[in-house]
Design a protein around this motif. Sequence first.
Motif, PDB file in Angstrom:
ATOM      1  N   THR A   1     -14.678   3.401  -5.273  1.00  0.00           N
ATOM      2  CA  THR A   1     -14.153   2.032  -5.111  1.00  0.00           C
ATOM      3  C   THR A   1     -13.612   1.339  -6.228  1.00  0.00           C
TER       4      THR A   1
ATOM      5  N   GLY B   1     -14.061   3.844   0.624  1.00  0.00           N
ATOM      6  CA  GLY B   1     -15.584   3.348   1.190  1.00  0.00           C
ATOM      7  C   GLY B   1     -15.787   1.908   0.902  1.00  0.00           C
TER       8      GLY B   1
ATOM      9  N   ASN C   1     -16.968  -1.625   0.821  1.00  0.00           N
ATOM     10  CA  ASN C   1     -17.827  -2.467   1.785  1.00  0.00           C
ATOM     11  C   ASN C   1     -17.902  -4.152   1.379  1.00  0.00           C
TER      12      ASN C   1
END
Length: 209
Positions: free
Chosen positions: A164, A152, A154
């Motif tokens: 992350t 995930g 970003n």
Amino acid sequence: MSLLTFIVSNIGTVVGTYYFQYIVGDIKQMSVVGLLGLVTPLILIFCPLILKKISTSQMIMYGSIIGVVGYLIRTFAGNNMGIIVVSNLITTISILPLSYFGPLLCIDIMDYHEYKTGNRVEAVFGAIYGLSSKLGAGLASGLVGLIMGAAGFNGLVQVQSEATIFVITALYSWIPAILMAIAAFCMSFFNLYKNLPNIKEELARRREV
């Protein structure tokens, strides 16, 4: 062996930026680690002395084992620059044997192939070794992208999720440690140097005929 080592080396290059940005909290600190590259050539001074005691393949294998230790130390680093610097120095040193003596290992393998088949195909072995470096770089980038995407990641946010952060830490520490351990294990089966003197003597005899 070289493929795994090149994957490890390139994973560190790719994920290092994310580690310093999101875990250390200061991407400028990467320059401190980068300065370690100025120290490593000094270590090469001792390589001829080491090679008098052990074979090239053993030196590469021991380098991989040292790399395992260095990457495991990173597991406990977090944002502690002291531990990060020490671990990076160790892992940088661990890559040197293959980087500098990998081609010599290829030459010895060429001798073995010529001894077994009567043909010396230098271009093939050189191409395979070169391919491993390119393939290692590509696989490293793909692996980092795939794993971080699944976690995930970003890039538009300042604070990443716990998943992350865990993945970034893993890619920067224990995943490379596992790959280096596999590389060392593979290299432990390389026993060419037991018979290499006889092989070179036989090749010299054949060339004189």
